[in-house]
Design a protein around this motif. Sequence first.
Motif, PDB file in Angstrom:
ATOM      1  N   ASP A   8       1.023  -0.967   0.005  1.00  0.00           N
ATOM      2  CA  ASP A   8       0.068  -0.171  -0.128  1.00  0.00           C
ATOM      3  C   ASP A   8       0.729   1.316  -0.119  1.00  0.00           C
ATOM      4  OD1 ASP A   8      -1.809   2.086   1.106  1.00  0.00           O
ATOM      5  OD2 ASP A   8      -3.263   0.672   0.989  1.00  0.00           O
ATOM      6  N   HIS A  10       0.373   4.227   1.346  1.00  0.00           N
ATOM      7  CA  HIS A  10       0.152   4.951   2.486  1.00  0.00           C
ATOM      8  C   HIS A  10       0.650   4.416   3.661  1.00  0.00           C
ATOM      9  CE1 HIS A  10      -3.195   6.453  -0.263  1.00  0.00           C
ATOM     10  NE2 HIS A  10      -2.764   7.616   0.367  1.00  0.00           N
ATOM     11  N   MET A  12       0.445   4.736   6.939  1.00  0.00           N
ATOM     12  CA  MET A  12      -0.421   4.431   7.991  1.00  0.00           C
ATOM     13  C   MET A  12      -1.159   3.287   7.883  1.00  0.00           C
ATOM     14  SD  MET A  12      -3.444   7.071   9.427  1.00  0.00           S
ATOM     15  CE  MET A  12      -2.143   8.440   9.734  1.00  0.00           C
ATOM     16  N   VAL A  13      -1.769   2.872   6.522  1.00  0.00           N
ATOM     17  CA  VAL A  13      -2.414   1.851   6.227  1.00  0.00           C
ATOM     18  C   VAL A  13      -1.757   0.541   6.280  1.00  0.00           C
ATOM     19  CG1 VAL A  13      -3.490   0.636   4.437  1.00  0.00           C
ATOM     20  CG2 VAL A  13      -3.780   2.972   4.665  1.00  0.00           C
ATOM     21  N   ARG A  14      -0.287   0.442   6.047  1.00  0.00           N
ATOM     22  CA  ARG A  14       0.648  -0.439   6.040  1.00  0.00           C
ATOM     23  C   ARG A  14       0.973  -0.784   7.531  1.00  0.00           C
ATOM     24  NH1 ARG A  14       3.621   2.689   2.113  1.00  0.00           N
ATOM     25  NH2 ARG A  14       5.183   2.869   3.869  1.00  0.00           N
ATOM     26  N   ALA A  16      -1.163  -0.131  10.075  1.00  0.00           N
ATOM     27  CA  ALA A  16      -2.387  -0.814  10.610  1.00  0.00           C
ATOM     28  C   ALA A  16      -2.524  -2.284  10.177  1.00  0.00           C
ATOM     29  CB  ALA A  16      -3.717   0.162  10.162  1.00  0.00           C
ATOM     30  N   LEU A  17      -2.173  -2.508   8.768  1.00  0.00           N
ATOM     31  CA  LEU A  17      -2.347  -4.071   8.634  1.00  0.00           C
ATOM     32  C   LEU A  17      -1.307  -4.735   9.104  1.00  0.00           C
ATOM     33  CD1 LEU A  17      -3.037  -3.388   4.699  1.00  0.00           C
ATOM     34  CD2 LEU A  17      -4.612  -4.128   6.295  1.00  0.00           C
ATOM     35  N   HIS A  32       7.016  -4.871   4.014  1.00  0.00           N
ATOM     36  CA  HIS A  32       6.022  -3.655   3.424  1.00  0.00           C
ATOM     37  C   HIS A  32       6.767  -2.967   1.826  1.00  0.00           C
ATOM     38  CE1 HIS A  32       4.330  -2.255   7.434  1.00  0.00           C
ATOM     39  NE2 HIS A  32       5.038  -3.186   7.856  1.00  0.00           N
ATOM     40  N   ASP A  53      -3.068  -3.220  -2.267  1.00  0.00           N
ATOM     41  CA  ASP A  53      -3.932  -2.197  -2.521  1.00  0.00           C
ATOM     42  C   ASP A  53      -3.822  -1.991  -4.334  1.00  0.00           C
ATOM     43  OD1 ASP A  53      -5.374   0.311  -2.602  1.00  0.00           O
ATOM     44  OD2 ASP A  53      -3.691   1.415  -2.329  1.00  0.00           O
ATOM     45  N   THR A  81      -9.313  -2.979  -1.295  1.00  0.00           N
ATOM     46  CA  THR A  81      -9.751  -1.964  -2.167  1.00  0.00           C
ATOM     47  C   THR A  81     -10.888  -1.169  -2.032  1.00  0.00           C
ATOM     48  OG1 THR A  81      -9.982  -1.515  -4.532  1.00  0.00           O
ATOM     49  CG2 THR A  81     -10.804  -3.564  -3.904  1.00  0.00           C
ATOM     50  N   LYS A 103     -12.066  -1.592   1.630  1.00  0.00           N
ATOM     51  CA  LYS A 103     -11.236  -0.821   2.590  1.00  0.00           C
ATOM     52  C   LYS A 103     -12.138  -0.457   3.525  1.00  0.00           C
ATOM     53  CE  LYS A 103      -7.390   0.766   0.240  1.00  0.00           C
ATOM     54  NZ  LYS A 103      -6.564   2.253  -0.254  1.00  0.00           N
ATOM     55  N   SER A 107     -12.102  -4.735  11.183  1.00  0.00           N
ATOM     56  CA  SER A 107     -10.792  -5.329  11.313  1.00  0.00           C
ATOM     57  C   SER A 107     -11.303  -6.596  11.676  1.00  0.00           C
ATOM     58  CB  SER A 107     -10.143  -4.970  12.288  1.00  0.00           C
ATOM     59  OG  SER A 107     -10.747  -4.904  13.617  1.00  0.00           O
TER      60      SER A 107
END
Length: 205
Positions: A8, A10, A12-14, A16-17, A32, A53, A81, A103, A107
Amino acid sequence: MRSCLICDDHAMVRDALAALVGSRWPDAEIRHAASFPEAWSLAAAGPDICLVDLVMPGADERAGVAGIRAAAPGARVIIITGTQDDALLLDLIESGVDGFVPKACDSALLLAAIELVAAGGRYLPPRIAHIATERRGGDNRTVSATPRQREVLLLISQGLSNKAIAKRLGLSPATVKTHVAVAIATVGAANRTEAAMKATLAGLI
């Protein structure tokens, strides 16, 4: 799961995942990628799961995913996505992608989808499963389940609570909660009642 590649653009998204995956598989190696070329390079290490993503630098959606699959043919690929491009999603299904997660999902659903795909299943949201079936001329063989998932679906259909299922199977309530979420995701249902109905119609129980 021993390893996971999170793709991804972003950070922040990486992160969080990665936190979500780490909460379930604390010993998994997590890498990542912020672009498709970076993802192709890291995928060569052969991760078990790739969370991808569709909108990242370096390639369009189809070419980007194809590159990951070519670099890691044994990896299970889940697309995360927000796109509503049905033609694109259907093309990716036919290319062998193992799951799609919106998306906007919570969770618990995302973790259930990852669990399902990691166990060898396939997760398609109900809308995508429906249009995929239509494209395939009514072939409804998109639902598969492991023996454990079938067992849980059967107990759900009998009206057992998570606590009762845990007692029946000799498992902890937390483990059963995950199994139930995975089982519901397996059949593309929104709740326990719908899961029992869909599992029955699909011949899973």
